[in-house]
Design a protein around this motif. Structure first.
Motif, short mmCIF file in Angstrom:
data_model
loop_
_atom_site.label_atom_id
_atom_site.label_comp_id
_atom_site.label_asym_id
_atom_site.label_seq_id
_atom_site.Cartn_x
_atom_site.Cartn_y
_atom_site.Cartn_z
N VAL A 35 0.87 -1.18 0.00
CA VAL A 35 0.00 0.00 0.00
C VAL A 35 0.91 1.23 0.00
CG1 VAL A 35 -1.97 -1.07 1.14
CG2 VAL A 35 -0.25 0.06 2.50
N THR A 36 0.40 2.29 -0.59
CA THR A 36 1.10 3.56 -0.56
C THR A 36 0.46 4.39 0.54
OG1 THR A 36 1.52 3.45 -2.93
CG2 THR A 36 1.69 5.62 -1.88
N VAL A 37 1.27 4.86 1.47
CA VAL A 37 0.77 5.65 2.59
C VAL A 37 1.35 7.05 2.46
CG1 VAL A 37 0.59 5.83 5.09
CG2 VAL A 37 0.78 3.58 4.02
N LYS A 38 0.46 8.03 2.40
CA LYS A 38 0.87 9.43 2.36
C LYS A 38 0.55 10.02 3.73
CE LYS A 38 0.04 9.81 -2.56
NZ LYS A 38 -0.68 10.53 -3.63
N LYS A 44 5.61 9.96 0.91
CA LYS A 44 4.91 8.68 0.84
C LYS A 44 5.80 7.51 1.22
CE LYS A 44 5.43 8.13 -4.14
NZ LYS A 44 4.73 7.95 -5.40
N LEU A 76 5.94 3.18 0.97
CA LEU A 76 5.40 1.93 0.43
C LEU A 76 5.50 0.90 1.53
CD1 LEU A 76 6.97 1.88 -3.15
CD2 LEU A 76 4.64 2.48 -2.49
N ASN A 130 -7.92 5.74 -1.52
CA ASN A 130 -8.09 5.66 -2.98
C ASN A 130 -8.89 6.84 -3.52
OD1 ASN A 130 -6.66 3.21 -3.03
ND2 ASN A 130 -8.50 2.09 -2.49
N ASP A 186 -3.81 -4.81 -1.07
CA ASP A 186 -2.67 -4.43 -1.91
C ASP A 186 -3.13 -3.49 -3.02
OD1 ASP A 186 -0.62 -5.75 -0.61
OD2 ASP A 186 -0.87 -7.59 -1.76
N ASP A 208 -3.82 -0.27 -2.57
CA ASP A 208 -4.51 0.90 -2.02
C ASP A 208 -3.54 2.05 -1.79
OD1 ASP A 208 -7.02 -0.27 -1.95
OD2 ASP A 208 -6.95 -0.74 0.20
N THR A 209 -4.10 3.26 -1.83
CA THR A 209 -3.37 4.46 -1.45
C THR A 209 -4.14 5.11 -0.31
OG1 THR A 209 -2.50 4.83 -3.68
CG2 THR A 209 -2.55 6.74 -2.19
N SER A 246 -4.09 8.27 2.53
CA SER A 246 -3.53 9.53 3.00
C SER A 246 -4.06 9.80 4.41
CB SER A 246 -3.97 10.69 2.08
OG SER A 246 -3.44 10.48 0.78
#
Length: 84
Positions: free
Chosen positions: A2-5, A23, A25, A58, A71, A73-74, A76
């Motif tokens: 997942v990408t976490v901002k 960000k 990963l 997302n 897997d 997902d983004t 923030s």
């Protein structure tokens, strides 16, 4: 993955192993065997729950941290935002 901002003011809570960049990963398997929710992610990253008031998953703004992650997902994470 997942990408976490993470909003800049929340980055101070991140464990030292994560860069203080815009960000991260993250492999969900690092947090357990499936069923990982946004609240689990916040806890895993060491961010106090009360410091996160806005979650964008997302591209959709959410207030509930009980949403499941998968897997690709983004996510923030943002503190309370006030304006005048």
């Amino acid at each position: 993955m997942v990408t976490v901002k993470v909003f800049p003011t929340l980055r101070d809570y991140l464990p030292s192993e994560y860069p203080r960049t815009d960000k991260i990963l993250l492999d969900l398997s690092r947090m357990g065997k499936g069923g990982v929710r946004v609240k689990d992610l916040v806890k895993f990253l060491g961010i106090p729950r009360e410091k996160v008031s806005v979650v964008i998953l997302n591209g959709i703004i959410r207030k509930d941290l009980d949403m499941a992650l998968k897997d690709g997902d983004t996510v923030s994470l943002s503190p309370p935002i006030a304006g005048g």
